[in-house]
Design a protein around this motif. Structure first.
Motif, PDB file in Angstrom:
ATOM      1  N   UNK A 122      39.882  49.797  30.141  1.00  0.00           N
ATOM      2  CA  UNK A 122      40.418  48.009  30.909  1.00  0.00           C
ATOM      3  C   UNK A 122      41.191  48.591  32.036  1.00  0.00           C
ATOM      4  N   UNK A 123      41.383  49.797  32.189  1.00  0.00           N
ATOM      5  CA  UNK A 123      42.246  50.211  33.633  1.00  0.00           C
ATOM      6  C   UNK A 123      41.918  50.177  35.092  1.00  0.00           C
ATOM      7  N   UNK A 124      42.776  49.467  35.581  1.00  0.00           N
ATOM      8  CA  UNK A 124      42.077  48.975  36.993  1.00  0.00           C
ATOM      9  C   UNK A 124      42.550  50.548  37.503  1.00  0.00           C
ATOM     10  N   UNK A 125      41.713  50.097  38.825  1.00  0.00           N
ATOM     11  CA  UNK A 125      42.074  51.612  40.205  1.00  0.00           C
ATOM     12  C   UNK A 125      43.236  52.235  40.548  1.00  0.00           C
ATOM     13  N   UNK A 126      44.480  50.506  40.265  1.00  0.00           N
ATOM     14  CA  UNK A 126      45.248  51.118  40.644  1.00  0.00           C
ATOM     15  C   UNK A 126      46.296  51.947  39.313  1.00  0.00           C
TER      16      UNK A 126
END
Length: 545
Positions: A120-124
């Motif tokens: 679920x993590x974004x690149x940031x």
């Protein structure tokens, strides 16, 4: 008659006069509800989405966990319900049916703990989570042109294997997509593509799964709150999943136009009929990578495309629906020539068109009558390379040096070059535009800032975006005095009030590779648009405050 009623009547009359909608704050609801979990109770900042056909409408839960979909956005029919909240998954309901001419339906959205937070993590969020120095982590941003950071972090490559991957990636064109790689006619020098590639490969191997399960904690960002929850986001799926709507703009009739970073088309989308039309762009070079980057308009209402490795530019006449193709002379055309950017904003002043070429670190000026082409090299003998370009009312060309820290100008009459360094060093200004008052609004990709340069006073103003690794790609100023930007890594959109310096942060419903941003000032309030470059979708964001 009450003042509020008079104001509403005036707003509706204004909308009718200009043929564009006014966002009504009093629109009745079609679907309302609350979001809650066992872990938190009612939850603020959760994105709730309802999808039917090619359209997904999303809203965000407020401080009481409540959300509401206006009836103007959800008609009768069956909808799939999804959510976005890092650390949580939707337990139910996962579908809802909205009946015509019925009171608003109310649902209770229940969330449970996610078993795979990493997915679920974004690149940031990945960049905030992984160990290492900031400079090491910034190497990850260079990979997001073609795919997400998750691919690297979930891989099992060792240093030697990663170095081999980097060398292979150097053979791909900038406008490749993970599902559609394109081979360059001339491979990039590995040191120019990824400086210190051996060290980068070793770092990537130290943070992936090559040595076993990851040992560092994952750090999702806090969900948005306050005014960031007052928004309606509409996504329109494009007909082909390989379309990359790199640059998006909306014309005075509300028609959405987009370039395709990997395909040889100009796209047209009607949000009322939901009809998409593709106009094939003639090839300039058989066998070279296809796709256009920059999409601009000129004083006559024509649309212009920068044709990347196909080289040159294409002018599209919206009345005749025909293309006029602009080519480089044979003696200037090189295997690695690419015109990513085109500057037609004021070509009618002297009948000359500006085009950029990162391979030459310069700009061409083409006389559209004679075909005579001049090459200007503003960074000859020094570091820097023009990227975003835009001409002023005298058809002087202004440019942003994505390779360095300058805003530059080439005088159309004298050819004199002027360079203005940004206050923030190594800022890498990337995309922007010039307004009628001669102010350049732009994003500092590496400086984590958005800025304004007044060409009359030659003064800068900068605003630091919240947090590290946001990677603002572009900036657009609206008629209400707000400056908008999107994070290439963050899956979030920022609206800055330049008077107060306050940012409002809006979450996007899905992984979104943000590039060029656009503000439609024909609506009241202004509407924000961006393409999902890796998700084949057009995104409209309407603030509700």
């Amino acid at each position: 008659m009450p003042l509020r009623t008079l104001s509403l009547i005036a707003a509706v009359a204004l909308a009718a006069a200009f043929g564009r909608p006014v966002h009504a704050q009093t629109s009745p609801a079609a679907l309302t509800g609350t979001v809650a979990s066992a872990a938190e109770g009612t939850m603020e900042g959760v994105v709730v989405s309802a999808k039917k056909g090619i359209v997904t409408v999303s809203v965000v839960s407020d401080a009481k966990g409540q959300f509401s979909f206006p009836a103007s956005k959800l008609g009768a029919g069956d909808y799939t319900i999804t959510v976005r909240a890092a650390g949580y998954v939707l337990e139910g309901p996962k579908a809802v049916t909205i009946a015509a001419d019925k009171p608003a339906q109310k649902i209770e959205v229940k969330l449970g703990k996610a078993h795979n937070l990493a997915a679920q993590l974004t690149n940031l969020e990945w960049m905030l989570s992984v160990p290492g120095a900031d400079e090491q982590k910034r190497a990850l941003t260079g990979c997001t042109n073609c795919h997400s950071v998750e691919r690297i972090l979930n891989s099992v490559y060792n240093t030697e294997e990663f170095l081999s991957v980097i060398k292979r990636m150097a053979t791909y064109s900038n406008n490749s997509l993970s599902r559609k790689p394109q081979i360059r006619a001339e491979a990039r020098d590995i040191n120019a593509f990824v400086p210190n590639a051996d060290k980068v490969a070793a770092y990537f191997a130290s943070i992936n799964l090559s040595e076993g399960p990851r040992s560092f904690p994952l750090k999702p960002l806090p969900r948005v709150s306050g005014n960031g929850t007052k928004v309606i986001i509409t996504e329109y799926d494009l007909p082909d999943p390989t379309i990359q709507p790199h640059d998006v703009l909306v014309d005075a009739d509300g028609i959405v136009w987009h370039s395709d970073f990997s395909g040889q088309i100009l796209g047209r989308f009607d949000t009322k009929t939901l009809q998409h039309k593709s106009y094939p762009v003639p090839l300039q070079r058989e066998g070279w990578p296809t796709g256009a980057l920059d999409l601009e308009t000129d004083p006559q209402g024509n649309l212009w495309l920068g044709l990347m490795f196909q080289h040159g530019a294409a002018k599209f006449d919206r009345k005749t629906e025909k293309f006029q193709m602009i080519r480089l002379p044979d003696d200037m055309l090189k295997p690695d020539s690419q015109q990513a950017m085109v500057g037609p904003q004021n070509w009618t002043v002297d009948n000359k068109l500006w085009m950029q070429d990162p391979a030459r670190r310069g700009l061409y000026r083409v006389d559209l009558t004679s075909g005579k082409t001049e090459l200007f090299e503003p960074f000859k003998g020094r570091a820097g390379s023009p990227y975003s370009i835009f001409s002023d009312k005298e058809n002087n060309i202004w440019f942003l040096s994505f390779g360095g820290e300058h805003i530059g100008k080439i005088d159309a009459k004298s050819g004199e070059v002027s360079l203005y360094p940004t206050p923030t060093k190594r800022s890498r200004p990337r995309r922007g535009r010039i307004d009628d008052e001669g102010r350049i609004w732009f994003a500092e990709f590496a400086g984590e800032r958005i800025g304004m340069f007044d060409t009359r006073t030659e003064r800068f103003k900068e605003w630091e975006v919240p947090g590290k690794f946001f990677a603002p790609y572009d900036a657009a100023f609206d008629k209400n005095g707000n400056l908008w930007t999107g994070g290439m890594n963050a899956d979030r959109i920022l609206r800055l009030n330049i008077e107060t310096g306050k940012f409002t942060e809006y979450p996007l419903p899905h992984y979104t590779n943000v590039r060029r941003v656009f503000v439609d000032n024909n609506t009241t309030p202004p509407t924000f648009w961006v393409g999902n470059n890796h998700g084949a979708a057009l995104i409209k964001l309407e603030p509700q405050d």
